[in-house]
Write a protein that holds these residues in place. Structure first.
Motif, mmCIF file in Angstrom:
data_model
loop_
_atom_site.group_PDB
_atom_site.id
_atom_site.type_symbol
_atom_site.label_atom_id
_atom_site.label_comp_id
_atom_site.label_asym_id
_atom_site.label_seq_id
_atom_site.Cartn_x
_atom_site.Cartn_y
_atom_site.Cartn_z
ATOM 1 N N THR A 261 0.831 -1.525 -0.270
ATOM 2 C CA THR A 261 -0.504 -0.044 0.683
ATOM 3 C C THR A 261 0.608 1.220 -0.051
ATOM 4 O OG1 THR A 261 -0.107 -0.090 2.499
ATOM 5 C CG2 THR A 261 -2.172 -0.815 1.059
ATOM 6 N N GLU A 262 0.807 1.664 -1.072
ATOM 7 C CA GLU A 262 1.692 3.083 -0.961
ATOM 8 C C GLU A 262 0.327 4.400 -0.220
ATOM 9 O OE1 GLU A 262 2.692 4.774 -4.647
ATOM 10 O OE2 GLU A 262 3.440 2.577 -5.189
ATOM 11 N N LYS A 263 1.046 5.208 0.444
ATOM 12 C CA LYS A 263 0.537 6.121 1.251
ATOM 13 C C LYS A 263 1.263 7.666 0.792
ATOM 14 C CE LYS A 263 -2.074 6.544 5.367
ATOM 15 N NZ LYS A 263 -1.009 6.782 6.737
ATOM 16 N N ASP A 264 0.775 8.843 1.034
ATOM 17 C CA ASP A 264 0.774 9.966 -0.099
ATOM 18 C C ASP A 264 0.843 10.889 0.866
ATOM 19 O OD1 ASP A 264 3.174 9.653 -2.156
ATOM 20 O OD2 ASP A 264 1.005 10.144 -3.532
ATOM 21 N N THR A 265 1.428 11.758 1.408
ATOM 22 C CA THR A 265 0.870 12.227 3.011
ATOM 23 C C THR A 265 1.239 13.904 2.826
ATOM 24 O OG1 THR A 265 1.774 11.000 4.070
ATOM 25 C CG2 THR A 265 1.185 12.498 5.303
ATOM 26 N N THR A 266 0.028 13.833 2.443
ATOM 27 C CA THR A 266 0.991 16.196 1.794
ATOM 28 C C THR A 266 0.363 16.832 3.584
ATOM 29 O OG1 THR A 266 0.407 15.360 -0.434
ATOM 30 C CG2 THR A 266 0.576 18.292 0.367
ATOM 31 N N TYR A 267 1.272 17.816 3.680
ATOM 32 C CA TYR A 267 1.073 18.908 4.943
ATOM 33 C C TYR A 267 0.797 20.082 4.207
ATOM 34 C CZ TYR A 267 2.365 15.086 7.911
ATOM 35 O OH TYR A 267 2.522 13.578 8.423
#
Length: 152
Positions: free
Chosen positions: A2-8
């Motif tokens: 699972t890929e998870k992109d996290t943008t803040y």
């Protein structure tokens, strides 16, 4: 997998609730400066209005004074002439003629002073109302250069 992109995304908010009175004192200072400027303007306006009224009244009084003194000079001319004829007729003395000639001369001096003061008042009034220009000054100079007629 699972890929998870996290943008803040960050937002920082800086709101001074109290900045040590700087904002309040700046506002009070600006308000006081505006009030002071308004009072200075009103004082200058009222002072100018008073000066214009004073010079206008001086011009009106000067015109009346010049006219009265012109009449007085003509009358003094007649008195001198009458006294001269009285000397010829033997009813007056030369001293009488000299006294009235002195009075006539004094009246002519007062007339000249009154004319000069009238010119000064007129020029001052013109300057107060913003109408004194080179043409007006040239006109005043011409009047000052004119010879004053002396009656005998």
């Amino acid at each position: 997998r699972t890929e998870k992109d996290t943008t803040y995304v960050g937002v920082q908010l800086n709101v001074p609730i109290f900045a040590g009175g700087y904002v309040n004192s700046t506002v009070r200072q600006a308000t006081a400066s505006a009030e002071e400027a308004r009072y200075a303007y009103e004082y200058a306006r009222d002072d100018l209005r008073l000066r214009v009224k004073r010079e206008y009244d001086a011009v009106k009084a000067g015109i009346a004074r010049v006219r009265a003194l012109e009449t007085a000079v003509r009358s003094a001319d007649q008195v001198v002439l009458s006294n001269q004829k009285g000397v010829q007729a033997g009813t007056r003395t030369t001293l009488d003629v000299l006294i009235v000639e002195q009075q006539r001369f004094n009246t002519q001096v007062e007339l000249t002073r009154a004319r000069y003061q009238l010119l000064v008042s007129w020029a001052t009034l013109q300057s107060y109302v913003g109408d004194l220009n080179t043409d007006q000054i040239a006109r005043i100079n011409r009047v000052l250069k004119e010879p004053v007629p002396v009656a005998m």
